[in-house]
Scaffold this active site. Sequence first.
Site, mmCIF file in Angstrom:
data_model
loop_
_atom_site.group_PDB
_atom_site.id
_atom_site.type_symbol
_atom_site.label_atom_id
_atom_site.label_comp_id
_atom_site.label_asym_id
_atom_site.label_seq_id
_atom_site.Cartn_x
_atom_site.Cartn_y
_atom_site.Cartn_z
ATOM 1 N N GLU A 286 0.755 -1.278 -0.103
ATOM 2 C CA GLU A 286 -0.211 0.052 -0.061
ATOM 3 C C GLU A 286 0.827 1.218 0.128
ATOM 4 O O GLU A 286 0.517 2.313 -0.449
ATOM 5 C CB GLU A 286 -0.800 -0.082 1.363
ATOM 6 N N HIS A 312 7.244 -26.399 -0.336
ATOM 7 C CA HIS A 312 6.508 -27.542 -1.038
ATOM 8 C C HIS A 312 5.375 -26.990 -1.874
ATOM 9 O O HIS A 312 4.304 -27.627 -2.148
ATOM 10 C CB HIS A 312 5.748 -28.478 -0.048
ATOM 11 N N LYS A 427 -13.648 1.967 -2.638
ATOM 12 C CA LYS A 427 -14.553 2.365 -1.626
ATOM 13 C C LYS A 427 -15.662 3.237 -2.160
ATOM 14 O O LYS A 427 -17.013 3.090 -1.777
ATOM 15 C CB LYS A 427 -13.771 3.393 -0.719
HETATM 16 O O1 PA5 Z 1 -2.724 2.243 6.008
HETATM 17 C C1 PA5 Z 1 -3.858 2.661 5.936
HETATM 18 O O2 PA5 Z 1 -4.027 3.845 5.948
HETATM 19 C C2 PA5 Z 1 -4.967 1.823 5.587
HETATM 20 O O3 PA5 Z 1 -4.773 0.693 5.380
HETATM 21 C C3 PA5 Z 1 -5.825 1.971 6.897
HETATM 22 O O4 PA5 Z 1 -5.387 1.303 8.124
HETATM 23 C C4 PA5 Z 1 -7.250 1.169 6.526
HETATM 24 O O5 PA5 Z 1 -7.872 1.481 5.642
HETATM 25 C C5 PA5 Z 1 -8.221 1.295 7.856
HETATM 26 O O6 PA5 Z 1 -8.527 2.722 8.000
HETATM 27 P P1 PA5 Z 1 -9.077 3.123 9.316
HETATM 28 O O7 PA5 Z 1 -8.013 3.181 10.372
HETATM 29 O O8 PA5 Z 1 -9.356 4.693 9.040
HETATM 30 O O9 PA5 Z 1 -10.383 2.422 9.532
#
Ligand code: PA5
Length: 453
Positions: A286, A312, A427
């Site tokens: 990410e 494996h 989203k």
């Molecule tokens: O790293 C990030 O910002 C995301 O992966 C969030 O952790 C994830 O989308 C969850 O978001 P939030 O903590 O606002 O619910």
Amino acid sequence: MATQTLALSTTLALADGLPSSASDAPTRSALAALSGSLETAEDTLRALEAAGTVGFRGLDTEAWELDRAREIARRLRAETSTLLVLGIGGSALGASALDGALGPTCEDEHRLVVLDTVDPFAVRRTLLALDPAETAVAVISKSGGTVETAALFRTVLPWLRDGAGDAWTRRLVLITDTTHGALRPLADAHGLDALPVPDDVGGRFSVLTAVGILPAAYRGLDVDALLAGAHSMADRVRTRSIDTNPAWAFAGVHDLWWPRATVSILLTYSERLTLMGAWYMQLWAESLGKPMEEGRAYGWTPGGARGPADQHSQLQLWQEGPADRIVTVVRVEEHGADLTIPTLSGPEDGVGSYLAGTSLASLLEAERRGTTAALVSVGRPVLELVVPRVDAHAIGELIMLFESATAIAGLLRGINPFDQPGVEAGKQYAYGLLGREGFEERIAEVERLLGSP
Ligand code: PA5
């Protein structure tokens, strides 16, 4: 006893340590030549830190309210036997990884359950298995608006109220953005405990804030040692040399191999580190999968793998498939337990002659070295990470190492490792499909792209 520290070796990831057939691989001197760019990336990171934009290396106990997080955990431990965490992504993976690594050697009987799914079967099964009168709930969402967490919260709240009666307000803790988090008004209205996700720490960099520390403290893990490990690595990753800074080495090697390699595997030879692999995958994917300044896209497909089970499963692909990956092999020196393989009476099966009397730890180590050799023999790069033992200090180091390496890897390529704009598109389509006001036009777009359901 002096604490031994994590060690990263780049030898087998560079041409100098690979067979001559891999002579076109990046060299040690190419890594040394990257120092200037690494300096610049470090300077950028420091400027972001000074501006108050990026704070994960600061480990600011006071601003992060870690003492209060531990105090709340202590109170919840006295009143309940299980902590149910509701969160997703960076708000869940860290707590699971900490428990997966350190829980097995923790004598404490308090349990941690992390729900990061809206699979109705899994949610129902989880709730049926828990006694709401004995359960505390931590709702973790930096934004407070994440649809999965919001849905879980609404599902779990009546269950908690029914089970805990008036005590529900004492059993619920919210961990969210300091001021803007959508959960804040709820905390204020009911006088609930609320802990911050600091403004300058993004979700996937937040495991050492209350996001991971409250669950860890509830579970009875050694939070002091965890933070001490993170502090000592934070010092190392501020040094300005590839020889002393493992984050520079990890990020630098990946940078040199890209785009020839675009897959980064964390292969752990300890079952307790398996969930660290899942945490690493989110962090690396990410943070780094982004357009670069010149319009090209950067990024790595990360994978977590278990030695020896995945030998494996995936090793064939790694060895003879496309030469497009770096494998980071994690060796644990002391497993904290060992078993000797006994001699079996009866007919010789061809295995006993070399296995009898060998310890399982030696077998695991032989497999790790064997796999590393198999990869290196065909010129596939291997980073070797040595963890003295899976304890809280080492896990603190590991977290800080990977977070810092991720930041540096992104800044080396001029991308922002701290945002995730690409996650928004999915989203918004889902909001449209759920009927959220303002997203109506997304329904037609989904149908145009996918056809009618
Ligand atoms: O790293 C990030 O910002 C995301 O992966 C969030 O952790 C994830 O989308 C969850 O978001 P939030 O903590 O606002 O619910």
